[in-house]
Design a protein around this motif. Structure first.
Motif, PDB file in Angstrom:
ATOM      1  N   GLU A  91      64.975  35.939  44.690  1.00  0.00           N
ATOM      2  CA  GLU A  91      65.043  36.095  46.139  1.00  0.00           C
ATOM      3  C   GLU A  91      65.772  34.927  46.815  1.00  0.00           C
ATOM      4  OE1 GLU A  91      61.243  37.987  44.560  1.00  0.00           O
ATOM      5  OE2 GLU A  91      62.159  36.006  44.383  1.00  0.00           O
ATOM      6  N   ASP A  92      65.420  33.691  46.451  1.00  0.00           N
ATOM      7  CA  ASP A  92      66.057  32.522  47.074  1.00  0.00           C
ATOM      8  C   ASP A  92      67.533  32.427  46.699  1.00  0.00           C
ATOM      9  OD1 ASP A  92      63.733  31.676  48.425  1.00  0.00           O
ATOM     10  OD2 ASP A  92      63.001  30.674  46.628  1.00  0.00           O
ATOM     11  N   VAL A 126      64.251  40.853  50.070  1.00  0.00           N
ATOM     12  CA  VAL A 126      64.871  39.890  50.974  1.00  0.00           C
ATOM     13  C   VAL A 126      65.212  40.637  52.250  1.00  0.00           C
ATOM     14  CG1 VAL A 126      66.891  38.407  51.320  1.00  0.00           C
ATOM     15  CG2 VAL A 126      65.825  38.524  49.074  1.00  0.00           C
ATOM     16  N   LYS A 156      69.385  34.903  48.781  1.00  0.00           N
ATOM     17  CA  LYS A 156      69.517  34.382  50.146  1.00  0.00           C
ATOM     18  C   LYS A 156      70.690  33.411  50.239  1.00  0.00           C
ATOM     19  CE  LYS A 156      67.163  31.678  53.686  1.00  0.00           C
ATOM     20  NZ  LYS A 156      65.919  31.037  54.114  1.00  0.00           N
ATOM     21  N   SER A 157      70.745  32.419  49.360  1.00  0.00           N
ATOM     22  CA  SER A 157      71.824  31.426  49.429  1.00  0.00           C
ATOM     23  C   SER A 157      73.177  32.059  49.107  1.00  0.00           C
ATOM     24  CB  SER A 157      71.542  30.227  48.529  1.00  0.00           C
ATOM     25  OG  SER A 157      71.534  30.617  47.180  1.00  0.00           O
ATOM     26  N   ARG A 203      71.087  36.251  59.912  1.00  0.00           N
ATOM     27  CA  ARG A 203      69.986  35.549  59.250  1.00  0.00           C
ATOM     28  C   ARG A 203      69.558  36.279  57.982  1.00  0.00           C
ATOM     29  NH1 ARG A 203      65.598  34.623  63.931  1.00  0.00           N
ATOM     30  NH2 ARG A 203      66.356  36.617  64.675  1.00  0.00           N
ATOM     31  N   VAL A 204      69.132  35.495  56.988  1.00  0.00           N
ATOM     32  CA  VAL A 204      68.582  36.042  55.749  1.00  0.00           C
ATOM     33  C   VAL A 204      67.227  35.367  55.552  1.00  0.00           C
ATOM     34  CG1 VAL A 204      68.930  36.361  53.272  1.00  0.00           C
ATOM     35  CG2 VAL A 204      70.914  36.305  54.799  1.00  0.00           C
ATOM     36  N   MET A 205      66.198  36.152  55.237  1.00  0.00           N
ATOM     37  CA  MET A 205      64.856  35.584  55.169  1.00  0.00           C
ATOM     38  C   MET A 205      64.115  36.084  53.929  1.00  0.00           C
ATOM     39  SD  MET A 205      61.898  35.693  58.122  1.00  0.00           S
ATOM     40  CE  MET A 205      61.791  37.459  58.181  1.00  0.00           C
ATOM     41  N   VAL A 206      63.425  35.146  53.287  1.00  0.00           N
ATOM     42  CA  VAL A 206      62.515  35.460  52.187  1.00  0.00           C
ATOM     43  C   VAL A 206      61.119  35.067  52.694  1.00  0.00           C
ATOM     44  CG1 VAL A 206      61.893  35.002  49.792  1.00  0.00           C
ATOM     45  CG2 VAL A 206      64.303  34.932  50.478  1.00  0.00           C
ATOM     46  N   VAL A 223      67.522  40.872  55.739  1.00  0.00           N
ATOM     47  CA  VAL A 223      68.808  40.408  56.254  1.00  0.00           C
ATOM     48  C   VAL A 223      69.042  41.011  57.636  1.00  0.00           C
ATOM     49  CG1 VAL A 223      70.101  42.220  55.054  1.00  0.00           C
ATOM     50  CG2 VAL A 223      71.286  40.169  55.769  1.00  0.00           C
TER      51      VAL A 223
END
Length: 183
Positions: free
Chosen positions: A19-20, A69, A23-24, A41-44, A71
């Motif tokens: 997931e991380d 994730v 995101k990156s 924005r992207v969020m976990v 987005v």
């Protein structure tokens, strides 16, 4: 520039544990491919848990939705393609396959989730300054007027001094708990 009213939140399915990384990767792909006006924005989502390891308690961040994730994006053919083809993304949740576009999350769901993560529901928040006068709109100090003593824009928090029983009392508030003072 794209109209921001088209921005919606979507859920991506990823390989669990990535997931991380997704995101990156997604944020850097948006930057390198010039899609900053489409992918925002992207969020976990995570929450703090207390675990006991070898008899010692320690706080750990645990993913609320492992393998997913969120987005915030404007859905176009190009943005859909870039997000869908990010490494370790297996697809959009709410898509019926065959290249169909997914359904966005409901506004209420997004607002509740963002608030639980300490983030504002809307990205375009007002700029607050120290010594600015504000009216508190939510919480135990609702309808009181106070002065801002500290601003933490990264956390979307304000410290506001209000007068209670002749004494200055400082309280920590979220950006969405205050509004600029109007005479």
């Amino acid at each position: 520039m794209v109209e921001t009213t088209q921005k919606k939140w979507y859920v991506l399915h990823t390989y669990s544990g990535y997931e991380d990384k997704v995101k990156s990767d997604l944020l850097s792909r948006a930057q390198s491919m010039g899609m900053q006006d489409y992918i925002f924005r992207v969020m976990v989502p995570e929450e703090e848990k207390v675990e006991t390891v070898r008899g010692k308690k320690q706080e750990v961040e645990e993913k609320i939705f492992p393998g997913y994730v969120l987005v915030e994006m404007v859905m176009t053919d190009e943005s859909w393609f870039i997000v869908r083809n990010t490494p370790n993304v297996t697809g959009f949740v709410g898509s019926h396959g065959g290249g169909s576009k997914p359904s966005p999350l409901l506004e209420e769901e997004v607002n509740r989730l963002l608030k639980s993560q300490g983030q504002p529901a809307k990205e375009d928040l007002p700029d607050y300054e120290i010594d600015e006068t504000v009216t508190i709109t939510d919480g135990p100090f609702e309808d009181m007027v106070g002065k801002i003593t500290d601003v933490q824009p990264d956390k979307h928090k304000l410290y506001v001094s209000v007068d209670m029983f002749g004494r200055a009392t400082t309280t920590e508030l979220d950006y969405d708990q205050v509004k600029k003072f109007e005479n």
